[in-house]
Design a protein around this motif. Structure first.
Motif, short mmCIF file in Angstrom:
data_model
loop_
_atom_site.label_atom_id
_atom_site.label_comp_id
_atom_site.label_asym_id
_atom_site.label_seq_id
_atom_site.Cartn_x
_atom_site.Cartn_y
_atom_site.Cartn_z
N LEU A 11 27.49 -12.07 -26.65
CA LEU A 11 28.76 -11.34 -26.68
C LEU A 11 29.29 -11.13 -25.26
CD1 LEU A 11 30.84 -9.89 -28.45
CD2 LEU A 11 29.42 -7.85 -28.28
N LEU A 12 28.41 -10.74 -24.36
CA LEU A 12 28.82 -10.51 -22.97
C LEU A 12 29.29 -11.81 -22.32
CD1 LEU A 12 29.22 -8.62 -20.62
CD2 LEU A 12 26.80 -8.92 -20.05
N LYS A 13 28.59 -12.90 -22.57
CA LYS A 13 29.00 -14.19 -22.01
C LYS A 13 30.38 -14.60 -22.53
CE LYS A 13 24.37 -16.02 -21.27
NZ LYS A 13 23.33 -16.94 -21.76
N GLU A 14 30.62 -14.35 -23.82
CA GLU A 14 31.93 -14.70 -24.39
C GLU A 14 33.04 -13.86 -23.78
OE1 GLU A 14 34.17 -15.38 -28.66
OE2 GLU A 14 32.07 -14.75 -28.65
N VAL A 15 32.77 -12.56 -23.60
CA VAL A 15 33.77 -11.69 -22.97
C VAL A 15 34.06 -12.17 -21.56
CG1 VAL A 15 34.22 -9.36 -22.12
CG2 VAL A 15 33.26 -9.68 -24.40
N MET A 16 33.00 -12.52 -20.82
CA MET A 16 33.19 -13.01 -19.45
C MET A 16 34.02 -14.29 -19.44
SD MET A 16 29.50 -12.20 -17.69
CE MET A 16 30.01 -12.72 -16.04
N LYS A 17 33.73 -15.18 -20.36
CA LYS A 17 34.46 -16.45 -20.42
C LYS A 17 35.92 -16.24 -20.78
CE LYS A 17 34.32 -20.95 -22.68
NZ LYS A 17 33.63 -21.79 -23.67
N LYS A 18 36.16 -15.45 -21.83
CA LYS A 18 37.53 -15.23 -22.30
C LYS A 18 38.37 -14.43 -21.30
CE LYS A 18 37.01 -16.98 -26.51
NZ LYS A 18 37.71 -18.13 -27.00
#
Length: 68
Positions: A11-18
């Motif tokens: 989830l954190l990686k996706e937030v960082m990416k988006k």
């Protein structure tokens, strides 16, 4: 304020990416700000109610925005 929390890595990686965040802290701060914006909009929407009460429809609102 310093806080230790367990976060879902995916989830954190996706937030960082988006969000384009370069750090975990930046991603979390961005997510919290966005969450608060969403909640404030929902609160405002509930306070205002329907545009019908003001005699405005979506077409008139667009026209008003373009006149500025």
């Amino acid at each position: 304020m310093r806080t230790t929390i367990d976060l879902n890595d995916d989830l954190l990686k996706e937030v960082m990416k988006k969000s384009g965040a370069k750090s975990k802290k930046s991603a979390i701060v961005t997510a919290m700000k966005d969450y608060l914006k969403l909640k404030r909009r929902e609160e405002l929407k509930n306070l205002v109610g329907s545009y019908d009460e003001f005699g405005l429809d979506q077409k008139n609102l667009k026209k008003m925005r373009n006149e500025r």
